[in-house]
Design a protein around this motif. Structure first.
Motif: not given
Length: 153
Positions: A29-31, A35-38, A74-76
């Motif tokens: 679920x975290x992955x 993926x969605x929030x990125x 945010x990516x980091x």
């Protein structure tokens, strides 16, 4: 004295035992969520970059650079959260041994410290964009309200 790698951080609920070998987690679920929030802001940033470099070249403003910086930070931030999740933060607390909790808490502290960087950059980007939209060179009340706000924070 007991082995810290065999003692859970908190006692398990009645009727359950700690599972340090293959605990249930929410890593999938975290992955998916990561993926969605990125992906969503990546689409927006890519569109903004395309417009500012191809459609209207030379039109970069401070809000554009702030939004690029906010996305990069945010990516980091998400990368550190994924690292932390892989370390075991997605497990129940009773499935985490005491020997691992100090390292997990160290990375939780890093996540908390990193949070303000993309948040501040994104908020400032929006604030500067609002100023450029609603002020047309006149230094009216809207200009001064928006311009003075970052100094108060």
């Amino acid at each position: 004295m007991s082995d810290p790698s065999q003692i859970s951080v908190i006692p398990p609920p009645n009727g359950t035992t700690s599972n340090f070998v293959d605990p249930v987690d929410q890593l999938t679920a975290v992955y998916v969520t990561s993926g969605i929030v990125l992906a969503l802001p990546a689409i927006g940033i890519a569109a903004r970059l395309f417009v500012k470099t191809v459609v209207v070249p030379g039109s970069h403003q401070i809000e554009d650079y702030l939004s690029y910086f906010a996305f990069a930070s945010f990516v980091s931030y998400v990368a550190v959260i994924l690292h932390l999740s892989g370390m075991g933060l997605t497990h129940h607390m009773y499935d985490i041994p005491v020997s691992k909790i100090s390292n997990i808490l160290y990375w939780v502290n890093i996540v908390y410290c990193m949070y303000s960087i993309p948040t501040a950059a994104a908020k400032l980007s929006v604030l500067f964009q609002l100023r450029s939209i609603f002020t047309t060179g006149n230094r009216n009340a809207v200009y001064w309200i928006i311009s003075e706000y970052p100094r108060e924070c």
